[in-house]
Scaffold this active site. Structure first.
Site, short mmCIF file in Angstrom:
data_model
loop_
_atom_site.label_atom_id
_atom_site.label_comp_id
_atom_site.label_asym_id
_atom_site.label_seq_id
_atom_site.Cartn_x
_atom_site.Cartn_y
_atom_site.Cartn_z
N CYS A 144 0.84 -1.19 0.00
CA CYS A 144 0.00 0.00 0.00
C CYS A 144 0.88 1.25 0.00
CB CYS A 144 -0.91 0.01 1.23
SG CYS A 144 -2.06 1.41 1.26
N ARG B 164 2.93 4.96 6.38
CA ARG B 164 3.35 4.24 7.59
C ARG B 164 3.85 2.82 7.30
NH1 ARG B 164 -2.41 5.18 10.24
NH2 ARG B 164 -2.88 4.62 8.07
N ASP C 204 0.45 3.77 1.71
CA ASP C 204 0.41 4.37 3.05
C ASP C 204 1.81 4.71 3.57
OD1 ASP C 204 0.21 4.56 6.02
OD2 ASP C 204 -1.89 4.01 5.65
N CYS D 46 -6.14 0.05 6.97
CA CYS D 46 -5.90 0.69 5.67
C CYS D 46 -7.05 1.64 5.33
CB CYS D 46 -5.76 -0.39 4.60
SG CYS D 46 -5.43 0.28 2.95
N HIS E 135 -2.07 -3.93 5.01
CA HIS E 135 -1.87 -3.53 6.41
C HIS E 135 -3.22 -3.29 7.07
CE1 HIS E 135 -2.64 0.90 5.91
NE2 HIS E 135 -2.38 0.59 4.65
CO CO Z 1 -3.41 1.26 3.06
#
Ligand code: CO
Length: 220
Positions: free
Chosen positions: A42, A46, A44, A101, A98
């Site tokens: 992803c 993080r 993302d 999400c 994750h």
């Molecule tokens: Co995500």
């Protein structure tokens, strides 16, 4: 207008740090890369791929998009897979989702966020496919986490069904496709127990991974 000098300074310090351990590091890497792994994760912020598996530049080939979707008409993702498998000859493809999400949550709630709603339709297809599992879960956070896991399993199967991966297996190339999920709250990767190394194994691995679902405990 703000400048990004602090990022450029960080970069200098980072490069110096690596060179302090191996003065030839960047010079050697500039000649070629030979990663063993392709990471599909992803976007993302993080979930920084290299850092969470402790790999250096040169060791992990990476593709990231919102909610780690592998779609058979996505030329971007397919091209990454093709280059990684045919040219770099990676041995493993890791699809990593994750928990928590945002894309998955938006798909679950049918939020309207703009253009991205169309991308998240792929996740809604996964949601509809597994409506039975999901509708039996009353807690929204747990339901979202289950959909994060189901999405990884579906995308892992999608990787295995690409022409690129099937052709690689047909010619006897060593290649495994794995489904993992990362916990934002503890920094830990969990194996979703789906690992596919041959075309014939795909559906068995898929049903085995899904069979754990109805009674599965929520992640701690
Ligand atoms: Co995500």
């Amino acid at each position: 207008m703000g400048t990004l000098d602090h990022l450029l300074q960080n970069n200098r310090a980072w490069a110096e740090g690596i060179k302090a351990q191996d003065s030839e590091f960047f010079l050697k890497l500039s000649h070629q890369q030979s990663p063993n792994y392709l990471w599909i994760g992803c976007s993302d912020s993080r979930v920084p791929a290299n850092q969470i598996v402790g790999l250096l530049p040169g060791e992990l080939f990476v593709h990231r998009n919102v909610s780690n979707v592998v779609e058979h008409t996505d030329l971007n993702c397919l091209s990454v897979i093709q280059f990684a498998v045919d040219v770099l000859k990676v041995k493993h493809i890791i699809v990593c989702g994750h928990y928590g999400c945002g894309g998955i949550r938006a798909a679950l709630r049918s939020d309207r966020l703009g253009l991205i709603d169309n991308w998240l339709r792929h996740i809604q297809n996964v949601r509809q496919k597994h409506e039975k599992i999901l509708s039996s879960i009353t807690d929204e956070t747990i339901r979202c986490d289950r959909l994060c896991e189901l999405n990884v399993i579906e995308q892992t199967v999608n990787v295995s069904q690409t022409t690129v991966v099937r052709d690689a297996w047909d010619r006897g190339q060593e290649l495994s496709v794995h489904g993992w999920i990362y916990g934002l709250q503890d920094g830990i990767l969990r194996d979703l127990n789906i690992c596919i190394s041959r075309s014939d194994d795909t559906m068995l691995a898929y049903s085995r991974a899904l069979s754990r679902f109805p009674n599965q405990e929520p992640p701690d």
